[in-house]
Design an enzyme around this catalytic site. Structure first.
Site, short mmCIF file in Angstrom:
data_model
loop_
_atom_site.label_atom_id
_atom_site.label_comp_id
_atom_site.label_asym_id
_atom_site.label_seq_id
_atom_site.Cartn_x
_atom_site.Cartn_y
_atom_site.Cartn_z
N ASP A 279 58.62 88.40 15.90
CA ASP A 279 57.37 88.78 14.60
C ASP A 279 57.00 88.34 15.05
O ASP A 279 57.09 86.52 15.65
CB ASP A 279 58.78 89.53 13.41
CG ASP A 279 57.13 90.43 13.31
OD1 ASP A 279 57.91 90.96 12.01
OD2 ASP A 279 56.45 90.20 13.21
C1 GLC Z 1 53.40 91.71 11.51
C2 GLC Z 1 54.73 92.69 10.92
C3 GLC Z 1 55.18 93.38 12.19
C4 GLC Z 1 54.36 93.29 12.62
C5 GLC Z 1 53.41 92.17 13.43
C6 GLC Z 1 52.07 92.27 14.50
O1 GLC Z 1 54.07 90.33 10.51
O2 GLC Z 1 56.19 91.83 10.11
O3 GLC Z 1 55.70 94.32 11.72
O4 GLC Z 1 54.31 94.57 13.62
O5 GLC Z 1 53.59 91.12 12.35
O6 GLC Z 1 51.42 92.56 13.60
#
Ligand code: GLC
Length: 740
Positions: A279
């Protein structure tokens, strides 16, 4: 130049001749790559999509040219992605195309209800359709990969991200995970209207302590395997190509550095061959977790644990080469990560044609197609839940003399598409409730007053609202949360309707003691409606219903569509009950039905144990009757099955859908078992007066769980069984599993 020409010719030849044997092509390509180029594939940075397509910042251009970028997030539009792809393909030594990923969660341009709402439709075809449409629109703008579905089981409405998932039940999460994956990836990933799906957030993110986002998660391996892992396994069974590791620590080990969940379970036990992306900076965050000493250590831990790609962390690009040279990270892991990433690119056909998603004509004609908007309207209606309907306040009649619509969300076109709404338009494209109802009732006018804001503690609009309410024969309140109050980093400790809205509801009721009042609620989580249930007659839960939300709400309010949605999360009486969910354990001191207030039982001294609205609850404008539960046998063996059937009758005055649910209770186990578990559901359509026989087939596969030795299996003994309209029922039938 000559080498690149030869390589491209080589890949094109192979791409045509062995289009399905990706391994051979990937292995051949990797033999040409340097260690740093392989590391470059493990790097993902963000585009600057808000400049109407990724502005090729100096950094991004530099990293791409260096071969230090394998993928980008938040980059889109055909022109923007083509500009970036051109650099990768034409200005690097090997011309390896980029992957473009984006959060297409519940729609891209045409926005569907938030996922918690979609889950309440219990309609797997609709859910698959919504993600198919999202893939059509996203891929038309150059996007190859969506960071969805979010399949974190959640039982805590304080957690803002409960809005993004499929609720509290494992079985339903499993089924819905499969539907999303099929919708996004389609049947053939080499088609340019498909996108890679991403099972996230791996794993147990939804178990955050106190419902506070990013918080610690702690549980036994049994809970992990019986509750939080199954939807991810289901996504793999449906062919999901990517995973995303999560932010949370699990039992002391951050999930973006957790070898047990990433390598031992996901890559070894489940033999997952796709790629795992972290993430957003979740690898770096192991420093804050106190699990990595610094960014070099974080890179080492992340790669060794099994995270193949670093989203926005800048740690793989900067440190992996040296870590390999110092034998702190095995080059075999780098090779494996690079291979998984290249496999995804080959499967998308990007080596056949890196620009196959760059089709201006398709981009122009795809977004907001009328059939997409029609689907969105139907799906929004099917996702709504009629929680209460006293005095048959609903449906409203077209001939009603004057109806007043009051509340801060009546004319809203901004919050209505909810959180994580991708490129959904918040400036007028969405149909507000006011627009939807006005269109339905035209030329008749409706009365309107905003009354108050969602959050501001300002009651200056009350007087006007009360005045307007007194002029009406029926009153509809449209209230709820601001869309920022759910989704990421949006946990709440108070589950009440925010601001002064509850006060306005009281004032409206005081001023209109005998009128029928309906509350339409827009929200991203279960709310504490304990006061409102006694102040209004009907409550229609529409969640954040999306681009066509206002039209769908009008369809429901006036009975053009008969509500059919059912809750996939429990609505508590107050936040003190949380976590509360239907399939809890019985405890050694369950409360007796006869006397819920009995001393020394597992209850509260200030409130009953039951929820305000239970999992599976949802009313209709008609009535359904369940009768004649029959079992084909009361003995189940390891080799046969039992058919359980029931008669479901529509005894009311309207045709409608009913979601029939199958529940099982394993009465005795080597570990305690939930008091009931959903094991099947069927959504059936019954004309008024019609009766259908609904049959479920039960086998030992439905009864398996992980026991205290982490053995997945089933144990003989008595099982209770029920087929019901919701999780609120008493078992009246059972069968025995015998060892035969
Ligand atoms: C965010 C979220 C995740 C998302 C990623 C990209 O922090 O936790 O669900 O897909 O970053 O935006």
């Amino acid at each position: 130049m000559r080498l690149r020409f030869l390589y491209i010719a080589f890949i094109c030849f192979f791409s045509q001749s062995f289009s399905q044997n990706y391994e051979a092509k990937v292995d051949s390509l990797m033999r040409l790559m340097t260690l740093q180029e392989k590391i470059g594939q493990t790097v993902m940075y963000s585009g600057h999509w808000d400049q109407t397509g990724p502005f090729v910042s100096t950094d991004n251009g530099k990293y791409i040219r260096e071969g230090n970028m394998g993928a980008m997030l938040n980059a889109m539009s055909v022109k923007g992605t083509r500009d970036l792809q051109k650099i990768a393909v034409e200005e690097t030594r090997l011309g390896i195309p980029l992957l473009f990923g984006y959060d297409v969660i519940h729609g891209h341009r045409t926005i569907f209800p938030i996922n918690l709402g979609l889950s309440a439709s219990w309609d797997l075809q609709m859910i698959e359709k919504s993600s198919r449409i999202a893939a059509e629109e996203a891929s038309a703008e150059g996007i190859h990969w969506t960071f969805a579905p979010m399949i974190d089981v959640s039982r805590d409405p304080r957690w803002g991200r409960i809005s993004e998932g499929a609720g509290e039940d494992v079985f339903l999460n499993n089924e819905i995970a499969k539907a999303y994956v099929k919708g996004f990836q389609g049947d053939d990933l080499s088609q340019p209207n498909t996108v890679l799906a991403c099972a996230k957030h791996y794993v147990a993110y939804g178990a955050a302590q106190a419902g506070r986002d990013y918080h610690t998660t702690n549980m036994g391996e049994g809970e992990l395997r019986n509750v939080y892992l199954p939807p991810f396994k289901a996504a793999i069974d449906a062919g999901v190509e990517t995973f995303m590791s999560a932010f949370n620590e699990l039992n002391g080990v951050p999930t973006s550095g957790n070898k047990f969940t990433l390598r031992d379970i996901l890559k070894d036990e489940w033999n997952f061959k796709g790629l795992v992306v972290s993430d957003y900076t979740s690898i770096n965050e192991m420093i804050q977790h106190g699990f990595a000493a610094d960014s070099i250590d974080a890179a080492r831990i992340g790669m060794n644990a099994g995270v193949d790609m670093d989203m926005m962390g800048h740690v793989y690009r900067l440190h992996l080469k040296k870590l390999v040279e110092e034998n702190k990270v095995s080059e075999a892991f780098i090779n494996d990560a690079c291979k998984r990433i290249l496999m995804a690119k080959f499967k998308l056909g990007l080596f056949d044609d890196p620009y196959r998603y760059s089709d201006e004509e398709r981009e122009i004609k795809t977004a907001y197609q009328s059939e997409f908007l029609t689907e969105a309207r139907e799906i929004a209606a099917a996702s709504s839940v009629l929680l209460q309907n006293k005095n048959d306040a609903l449906p409203l009649s077209k001939t009603s003399k004057t109806i007043a619509f009051i509340g801060p969300l009546v004319k809203d076109e901004y919050n209505i598409i909810g959180n994580w709404a991708a490129k959904g338009d918040r400036d007028g494209k969405a149909v507000s409730v006011f627009e939807g109802v006005s269109e339905y009732l035209k030329p008749k006018q409706i009365l309107y007053a905003k009354g108050c804001d969602i959050l501001k503690a300002d009651t200056s609009g009350f007087e006007e609202a009360i005045r307007v309410s007194k002029q009406a024969t029926e009153i509809v309140l449209v209230m709820g949360e601001d869309y920022h109050m759910s989704g990421e980093a949006a946990s709440r400790t108070d589950l009440k309707i925010p601001g002064v809205q509850p006060e306005l509801i009281k004032k409206i009721r005081e001023a209109n003691p005998n009128k029928k009042i309906t509350l339409v609620i827009m929200n991203g989580r279960p709310l504490n409606l304990s006061e409102e249930v006694n102040l209004v007659d009907a409550i229609l839960e529409v969640w954040f219903p999306g681009t066509m939300g206002g039209a769908a709400t009008a369809d429901l309010l006036f009975g053009e569509v008969n509500p059919s949605g059912k809750l996939t999360v429990t609505f508590p009486r107050n936040v003190g009950q949380v976590p509360i969910y239907y399939n809890m354990k019985n405890t050694g001191r369950p409360i007796p039905e006869s006397n819920p207030k009995e001393d020394y039982k597992s209850n509260y001294i200030d409130i009953e144990n039951t929820p305000l609205f239970a999992f599976g609850h949802g009313l209709s404008y008609t009535k359904f009757n369940y009768s004649d539960l029959k079992l084909s046998s009361n003995k189940l063996t390891f080799s046969n099955t039992i058919d359980a059937q029931v008669e479901v009758s529509n005894t009311g005055s309207k045709d409608g859908y009913e979601i029939v649910q199958l529940y099982i209770h394993d009465k005795v186990g080597s570990v305690t078992r939930p008091v009931k578990e959903l094991k099947g559901f069927q959504k059936i359509y019954l004309k008024k007066g019609e009766t259908k026989t609904v049959t479920f087939t039960v086998s030992v596969e439905d009864l398996k769980f992980y026991n205290s030795d982490m053995v997945y299996g089933v144990e003989t003994g008595e099982f209770e069984i029920a087929i019901a309209p919701s999780s609120e029922f008493k078992f009246e039938s059972s069968f025995t599993l015998i060892d035969q």
